[in-house]
Design a protein around this motif. Structure first.
Motif, PDB file in Angstrom:
ATOM      1  N   GLY A   7    -103.542  75.404  16.790  1.00 26.19           N
ATOM      2  CA  GLY A   7    -104.336  76.541  17.228  1.00 26.19           C
ATOM      3  C   GLY A   7    -105.809  76.416  16.889  1.00 26.19           C
ATOM      4  O   GLY A   7    -106.599  77.281  17.260  1.00 26.19           O
ATOM      5  N   GLY A   8    -106.192  75.341  16.153  1.00 30.58           N
ATOM      6  CA  GLY A   8    -107.610  75.097  15.893  1.00 30.58           C
ATOM      7  C   GLY A   8    -108.051  75.178  14.453  1.00 30.58           C
ATOM      8  O   GLY A   8    -109.217  74.909  14.150  1.00 30.58           O
ATOM      9  N   LEU A   9    -107.167  75.526  13.515  1.00 30.88           N
ATOM     10  CA  LEU A   9    -107.556  75.604  12.106  1.00 30.88           C
ATOM     11  C   LEU A   9    -107.507  74.211  11.472  1.00 30.88           C
ATOM     12  O   LEU A   9    -106.670  73.380  11.832  1.00 30.88           O
ATOM     13  CB  LEU A   9    -106.622  76.532  11.337  1.00 30.88           C
ATOM     14  N   PRO A  10    -108.397  73.923  10.506  1.00 32.39           N
ATOM     15  CA  PRO A  10    -108.326  72.645   9.788  1.00 32.39           C
ATOM     16  C   PRO A  10    -106.973  72.478   9.110  1.00 32.39           C
ATOM     17  O   PRO A  10    -106.349  73.461   8.685  1.00 32.39           O
ATOM     18  CB  PRO A  10    -109.464  72.759   8.756  1.00 32.39           C
ATOM     19  N   ARG A  11    -106.543  71.220   8.966  1.00 31.41           N
ATOM     20  CA  ARG A  11    -105.187  70.963   8.477  1.00 31.41           C
ATOM     21  C   ARG A  11    -104.946  71.510   7.072  1.00 31.41           C
ATOM     22  O   ARG A  11    -103.952  72.188   6.822  1.00 31.41           O
ATOM     23  CB  ARG A  11    -104.895  69.454   8.513  1.00 31.41           C
ATOM     24  N   MET A  12    -105.841  71.207   6.120  1.00 32.05           N
ATOM     25  CA  MET A  12    -105.588  71.660   4.752  1.00 32.05           C
ATOM     26  C   MET A  12    -105.693  73.177   4.648  1.00 32.05           C
ATOM     27  O   MET A  12    -104.916  73.813   3.920  1.00 32.05           O
ATOM     28  CB  MET A  12    -106.571  70.995   3.776  1.00 32.05           C
ATOM     29  N   ALA A  13    -106.614  73.772   5.382  1.00 27.94           N
ATOM     30  CA  ALA A  13    -106.714  75.239   5.388  1.00 27.94           C
ATOM     31  C   ALA A  13    -105.422  75.843   5.945  1.00 27.94           C
ATOM     32  O   ALA A  13    -104.949  76.871   5.458  1.00 27.94           O
ATOM     33  CB  ALA A  13    -107.919  75.679   6.223  1.00 27.94           C
ATOM     34  N   SER A  14    -104.847  75.202   6.946  1.00 30.26           N
ATOM     35  CA  SER A  14    -103.590  75.682   7.525  1.00 30.26           C
ATOM     36  C   SER A  14    -102.458  75.605   6.511  1.00 30.26           C
ATOM     37  O   SER A  14    -101.624  76.517   6.406  1.00 30.26           O
ATOM     38  CB  SER A  14    -103.230  74.860   8.766  1.00 30.26           C
ATOM     39  N   LYS A  15    -102.409  74.535   5.745  1.00 30.82           N
ATOM     40  CA  LYS A  15    -101.361  74.395   4.736  1.00 30.82           C
ATOM     41  C   LYS A  15    -101.494  75.455   3.651  1.00 30.82           C
ATOM     42  O   LYS A  15    -100.495  76.023   3.195  1.00 30.82           O
ATOM     43  CB  LYS A  15    -101.408  72.988   4.122  1.00 30.82           C
ATOM     44  N   VAL A  16    -102.738  75.713   3.230  1.00 30.38           N
ATOM     45  CA  VAL A  16    -102.964  76.737   2.208  1.00 30.38           C
ATOM     46  C   VAL A  16    -102.532  78.102   2.728  1.00 30.38           C
ATOM     47  O   VAL A  16    -101.847  78.866   2.043  1.00 30.38           O
ATOM     48  CB  VAL A  16    -104.448  76.762   1.782  1.00 30.38           C
ATOM     49  N   LEU A  17    -102.906  78.416   3.964  1.00 26.05           N
ATOM     50  CA  LEU A  17    -102.559  79.714   4.543  1.00 26.05           C
ATOM     51  C   LEU A  17    -101.039  79.850   4.707  1.00 26.05           C
ATOM     52  O   LEU A  17    -100.460  80.907   4.427  1.00 26.05           O
ATOM     53  CB  LEU A  17    -103.254  79.875   5.894  1.00 26.05           C
ATOM     54  N   ALA A  18    -100.398  78.779   5.157  1.00 22.89           N
ATOM     55  CA  ALA A  18     -98.939  78.802   5.320  1.00 22.89           C
ATOM     56  C   ALA A  18     -98.246  79.009   3.980  1.00 22.89           C
ATOM     57  O   ALA A  18     -97.261  79.745   3.872  1.00 22.89           O
ATOM     58  CB  ALA A  18     -98.461  77.507   5.971  1.00 22.89           C
ATOM     59  N   LEU A  19     -98.771  78.369   2.937  1.00 18.10           N
ATOM     60  CA  LEU A  19     -98.174  78.509   1.617  1.00 18.10           C
ATOM     61  C   LEU A  19     -98.357  79.928   1.082  1.00 18.10           C
ATOM     62  O   LEU A  19     -97.440  80.506   0.493  1.00 18.10           O
ATOM     63  CB  LEU A  19     -98.807  77.499   0.665  1.00 18.10           C
ATOM     64  N   LEU A  20     -99.540  80.505   1.290  1.00 17.51           N
ATOM     65  CA  LEU A  20     -99.780  81.880   0.851  1.00 17.51           C
ATOM     66  C   LEU A  20     -98.834  82.848   1.570  1.00 17.51           C
ATOM     67  O   LEU A  20     -98.327  83.797   0.964  1.00 17.51           O
ATOM     68  CB  LEU A  20    -101.233  82.274   1.125  1.00 17.51           C
TER      69      LEU A  20
END
Length: 272
Positions: free
Chosen positions: A95-108
């Protein structure tokens, strides 16, 4: 009926109204639905220029089936959870989010606790503190998470922002606008009549339409402004508004609630 789910015929009428150039408010009036219902329906299914009734109805039905309790299976093991976090993050990357930011958000999102610290994130994702710091910085900058200091230790907790997906939607709209403006600049630089210029012009037109649809378009802004004025003029009095317009009180309640939120958003934007 008003307030119920949209039928296949409703969606065909929405498509016909869009093809005729009608605004969301007019389509909503013809279907006796809240404007917000039409706005969400169109935004979720291709926007004003890409809305297709049959496709929208099929996708909505599939979404409803997936949401049924019997159709869901929660992760039961640590490996299942980690796999789900990876899939969730990959969806956000696409969807356009950076990979590591996506992982952090998914984990939260999948954490059993209300918040996580940088050390928690490093331990869960098995990456360097610098990678977490960069991802947190990005998510904080775009308003998708917020920081909360620990009252007992010198560290911060990270919490998902309440309007996180509205922020994500806004980021996508702004990204599409940047694509459109960059393509238009290239077309002007290379000449609109050249092969490259024509390709870039077509690209600019596409992303301008996409950005406009995601932002609600000019018509959406007029609708929102009208609702703000309505809420102010009538001092949030649903019964008086319903009497003047000949509407059911429930319809006015929903419109005024939307108006209040629009007014609060406009006030916050002005203050910022």
């Amino acid at each position: 009926m008003p307030g119920g789910r949209l039928s296949h015929q409703d969606r065909r009428e929405i498509a016909a109204g869009l093809a005729d150039g009608l605004g969301y408010a007019e389509i909503a009036r013809q279907l006796d639905r809240p404007t917000s219902t039409i706005t969400r329906e169109v935004a979720r299914n291709g926007g004003a220029h890409g809305y297709r009734a049959d496709h929208a109805h099929h996708v909505t039905a599939a979404r409803a089936r997936r949401s049924r309790p019997e159709a869901r299976s929660a992760p039961r093991t640590v490996d299942d959870r980690h796999a789900y976090v990876e899939r969730f993050a990959q969806m956000m990357v696409e969807g356009g989010l950076p990979r590591m930011a996506s992982k952090v958000l998914a984990l939260l999102y999948t954490s059993e606790t209300r918040s996580l610290t940088a050390a928690d994130l490093v331990g869960e994702l098995h990456v360097s503190p610098a990678s977490i710091s960069k991802a947190i910085g990005y998510l904080d900058q775009v308003g998708m998470i917020r920081r909360e200091p620990d009252p007992h230790r010198r560290r911060q907790h990270y919490i998902i922002a309440e309007d996180v997906w509205l922020k994500a939607w806004d980021i996508s709209a702004r990204t599409n606008l940047n694509w459109a403006e960059t393509a238009a600049e290239g077309a002007e630089l290379l000449g609109p009549e050249t092969p490259a210029g024509r390709r870039l012009t077509a690209m600019a037109d596409f992303f301008h339409r996409l950005s406009d649809d995601m932002s609600g378009g000019t018509g959406f802004q007029v609708i929102e402004d009208g609702l703000v004025v309505l809420a102010t003029v009538w001092n949030h009095n649903p019964k008086q508004v319903a009497k003047e317009l000949g509407w059911p009180t429930e319809r006015v309640d929903e419109a005024l609630e939307y108006a209040r939120k629009a007014k609060e958003g406009s006030t916050a934007a002005s203050a910022g």
